[in-house]
Design an enzyme around this catalytic site. Structure first.
Site, PDB file in Angstrom:
ATOM      1  N   LYS A 129      31.426   2.606  -3.106  1.00  0.00           N
ATOM      2  CA  LYS A 129      31.699   3.093  -4.451  1.00  0.00           C
ATOM      3  C   LYS A 129      31.827   4.613  -4.500  1.00  0.00           C
ATOM      4  O   LYS A 129      31.737   5.216  -5.550  1.00  0.00           O
ATOM      5  CB  LYS A 129      30.575   2.642  -5.392  1.00  0.00           C
ATOM      6  N   LYS A 183      33.626   0.685   5.472  1.00  0.00           N
ATOM      7  CA  LYS A 183      33.715  -0.206   4.317  1.00  0.00           C
ATOM      8  C   LYS A 183      34.188   0.543   3.065  1.00  0.00           C
ATOM      9  O   LYS A 183      33.840   1.711   2.888  1.00  0.00           O
ATOM     10  CB  LYS A 183      32.311  -0.773   4.079  1.00  0.00           C
ATOM     11  N   LYS A 227      21.872   4.738   4.391  1.00  0.00           N
ATOM     12  CA  LYS A 227      21.642   5.611   3.232  1.00  0.00           C
ATOM     13  C   LYS A 227      20.750   6.780   3.609  1.00  0.00           C
ATOM     14  O   LYS A 227      21.041   7.922   3.263  1.00  0.00           O
ATOM     15  CB  LYS A 227      21.064   4.819   2.064  1.00  0.00           C
TER      16      LYS A 227
HETATM   17  P1  TYM Z   1      26.662  -4.043  -4.566  1.00  0.00           P
HETATM   18  O1  TYM Z   1      26.564  -3.664  -6.003  1.00  0.00           O
HETATM   19  O2  TYM Z   1      26.648  -2.954  -3.556  1.00  0.00           O
HETATM   20  O3  TYM Z   1      27.966  -4.888  -4.343  1.00  0.00           O
HETATM   21  C1  TYM Z   1      28.265  -6.019  -5.134  1.00  0.00           C
HETATM   22  C2  TYM Z   1      28.904  -7.100  -4.286  1.00  0.00           C
HETATM   23  O4  TYM Z   1      30.152  -6.609  -3.742  1.00  0.00           O
HETATM   24  C3  TYM Z   1      30.191  -6.821  -2.335  1.00  0.00           C
HETATM   25  N1  TYM Z   1      30.969  -5.755  -1.720  1.00  0.00           N
HETATM   26  C4  TYM Z   1      32.058  -5.950  -0.965  1.00  0.00           C
HETATM   27  N2  TYM Z   1      32.698  -7.067  -0.587  1.00  0.00           N
HETATM   28  C5  TYM Z   1      33.796  -6.919   0.206  1.00  0.00           C
HETATM   29  N3  TYM Z   1      34.257  -5.698   0.626  1.00  0.00           N
HETATM   30  C6  TYM Z   1      33.639  -4.567   0.265  1.00  0.00           C
HETATM   31  N4  TYM Z   1      34.110  -3.380   0.665  1.00  0.00           N
HETATM   32  C7  TYM Z   1      32.483  -4.652  -0.565  1.00  0.00           C
HETATM   33  N5  TYM Z   1      31.652  -3.722  -1.095  1.00  0.00           N
HETATM   34  C8  TYM Z   1      30.728  -4.423  -1.795  1.00  0.00           C
HETATM   35  C9  TYM Z   1      28.726  -6.772  -1.912  1.00  0.00           C
HETATM   36  O5  TYM Z   1      28.520  -7.412  -0.675  1.00  0.00           O
HETATM   37  C10 TYM Z   1      28.042  -7.471  -3.066  1.00  0.00           C
HETATM   38  O6  TYM Z   1      28.041  -8.882  -2.877  1.00  0.00           O
HETATM   39  N6  TYM Z   1      22.094  -5.579  -3.310  1.00  0.00           N
HETATM   40  C11 TYM Z   1      23.280  -5.982  -4.028  1.00  0.00           C
HETATM   41  C12 TYM Z   1      22.989  -6.386  -5.447  1.00  0.00           C
HETATM   42  C13 TYM Z   1      21.963  -7.448  -5.580  1.00  0.00           C
HETATM   43  C14 TYM Z   1      22.089  -8.812  -5.239  1.00  0.00           C
HETATM   44  C15 TYM Z   1      20.843  -9.414  -5.580  1.00  0.00           C
HETATM   45  C16 TYM Z   1      23.131  -9.567  -4.699  1.00  0.00           C
HETATM   46  C17 TYM Z   1      20.711  -7.248  -6.092  1.00  0.00           C
HETATM   47  N7  TYM Z   1      20.054  -8.442  -6.099  1.00  0.00           N
HETATM   48  C18 TYM Z   1      20.632 -10.779  -5.355  1.00  0.00           C
HETATM   49  C19 TYM Z   1      22.892 -10.928  -4.459  1.00  0.00           C
HETATM   50  C20 TYM Z   1      21.666 -11.514  -4.799  1.00  0.00           C
HETATM   51  C21 TYM Z   1      24.245  -4.795  -4.043  1.00  0.00           C
HETATM   52  O7  TYM Z   1      23.842  -3.672  -4.001  1.00  0.00           O
HETATM   53  O8  TYM Z   1      25.554  -5.126  -4.203  1.00  0.00           O
END
Ligand code: TYM
Length: 328
Positions: free
Chosen positions: A198, A195, A112
């Site tokens: 979003k 990857k 980032k």
């Molecule tokens: P975030 O919002 O970026 O993504 C949500 C979940 O989606 C998964 N993900 C993917 N899986 C497969 N292929 C992809 N291209 C892909 N892009 C995203 C992410 O791995 C994630 O599981 N930090 C976390 C949010 C969070 C969290 C937590 C998760 C905050 N506190 C505690 C688990 C436990 C995040 O930004 O996910």
């Protein structure tokens, strides 16, 4: 006590097929495996600049997506991170137990900031994994279903638990991440070496895309030289990504998916993948629409916050006592 299963999703940008396959689609099955705690990481969404109106809308969308994925609000605790103040309170303590050196080695942080002006990097972005660790340990969670990009953050949570428990005794529960066998990392359709995130309208399938756009994006996905539909991420990243999407949505192995396309041309293969994604997303979007219209998420989130607080408070108090904060 049944294992607690916890995960969160950030309401930034538009949710993608990567989020859906990596996490959302798996969550309903979790209801039979333990006590489910799922939340919207809205405080985490503030770590990069976001318009307040967009954040509000994304939050409503995400709550509705969780429910549209098939979660039963009677059987899961679904809530907003910001509704449970224990997250922030525990964060104020735990920020002293993770170190700048280890935080600066986090891949997501490095990725980032490589695109940012250094003088405008918020402290919250740097300290992101501390809050995420708090999200996890606050609920004594055992299983953390995530996509591959979050593994490092769960690992640093494990480091924190070790460090804290070594110092104060067995106060925090050790969590484990859990990845999907197929689909833990869905790649961009326009550049299958990165990857699906979003932020790339051409390479991402957004969960709110109309079906015509979904088909178009899949049919114009970058493919590879040759004409065999084979899983070979190194030499055929585009085809391998489409095979992964197909296998993950059908809940079959990559080998079984490959067998279905022996002798098929790329064009035919892509059409089947597009049909499969549409068959999944069309009914999902209908359920999402209904939930948004009836505002069914409101009561769920309100009740969820009460349930979550009741679980979080005892952990916070345990930690406060362990570190020596006096309770009067
Ligand atoms: P975030 O919002 O970026 O993504 C949500 C979940 O989606 C998964 N993900 C993917 N899986 C497969 N292929 C992809 N291209 C892909 N892009 C995203 C992410 O791995 C994630 O599981 N930090 C976390 C949010 C969070 C969290 C937590 C998760 C905050 N506190 C505690 C688990 C436990 C995040 O930004 O996910």
């Amino acid at each position: 006590m049944a294992d607690r299963i916890l995960t969160g999703i950030k309401p930034t940008g538009q949710l993608t097929l990567g989020n859906y396959i990596g996490v959302l689609k798996r969550l309903p099955q979790m209801m039979d495996r333990g006590e489910c705690i799922f939340f919207i990481a809205d405080l985490h969404a503030l770590t990069l600049p976001i318009d307040p109106q967009v954040l509000r809308q994304n939050t409503i969308d995400l709550a509705s997506f969780y429910l549209a994925a098939g979660l039963d609000p009677e059987r899961v605790t679904l809530f907003l991170q910001s509704s449970v103040s224990e997250h922030a309170e525990l964060n104020a303590i735990m920020q002293n137990y993770l170190y700048m050196g280890e935080l600066s080695r986090m891949t997501q942080f490095k990725d980032k900031v490589s695109k940012m002006n250094e003088s405008a990097i918020g402290l919250g972005l740097f300290a992101y994994p501390v809050l995420m660790a708090c999200d996890i340990v606050l609920y004594d969670a055992a299983i953390i279903p995530v996509g591959e990009d979050q593994v490092q953050h769960v690992e640093i949570t494990r480091d924190l638990v070790n460090r804290f428990n070594n110092r104060y005794g067995k106060i925090l529960k050790m969590p484990n991440y859990e990845l999907r066998k197929v689909g833990a990392r869905i790649m961009s359709l326009s550049d299958p070496t990165v990857k699906m995130s979003k932020s790339d309208p051409k390479g991402d399938i957004f969960l709110k895309d109309d079906m015509k756009t979904v088909r178009k994006k899949i049919m114009s996905a970058v493919t590879d030289l040759g004409c065999e539909v084979k899983y070979d991420p190194e030499n055929k990243p585009g085809i391998s990504n489409l095979l992964t999407i197909y296998a993950a949505l059908k809940d079959i192995s990559i080998e079984d998916a490959e067998k279905e396309f022996v002798g098929k041309r790329y064009g035919e293969f892509k059409t089947v993948v597009a049909d499969t994604v549409v068959a999944e997303l069309e009914p999902f979007q209908k359920r999402y629409q209904e939930i948004v219209e009836t505002k069914a998420y409101e009561k769920v989130l309100r009740d969820g916050a009460v349930k979550a607080k009741a679980m979080a408070k005892p952990t916070l108090e345990r930690v406060q006592e362990a570190v020596g904060l006096l309770k009067i």
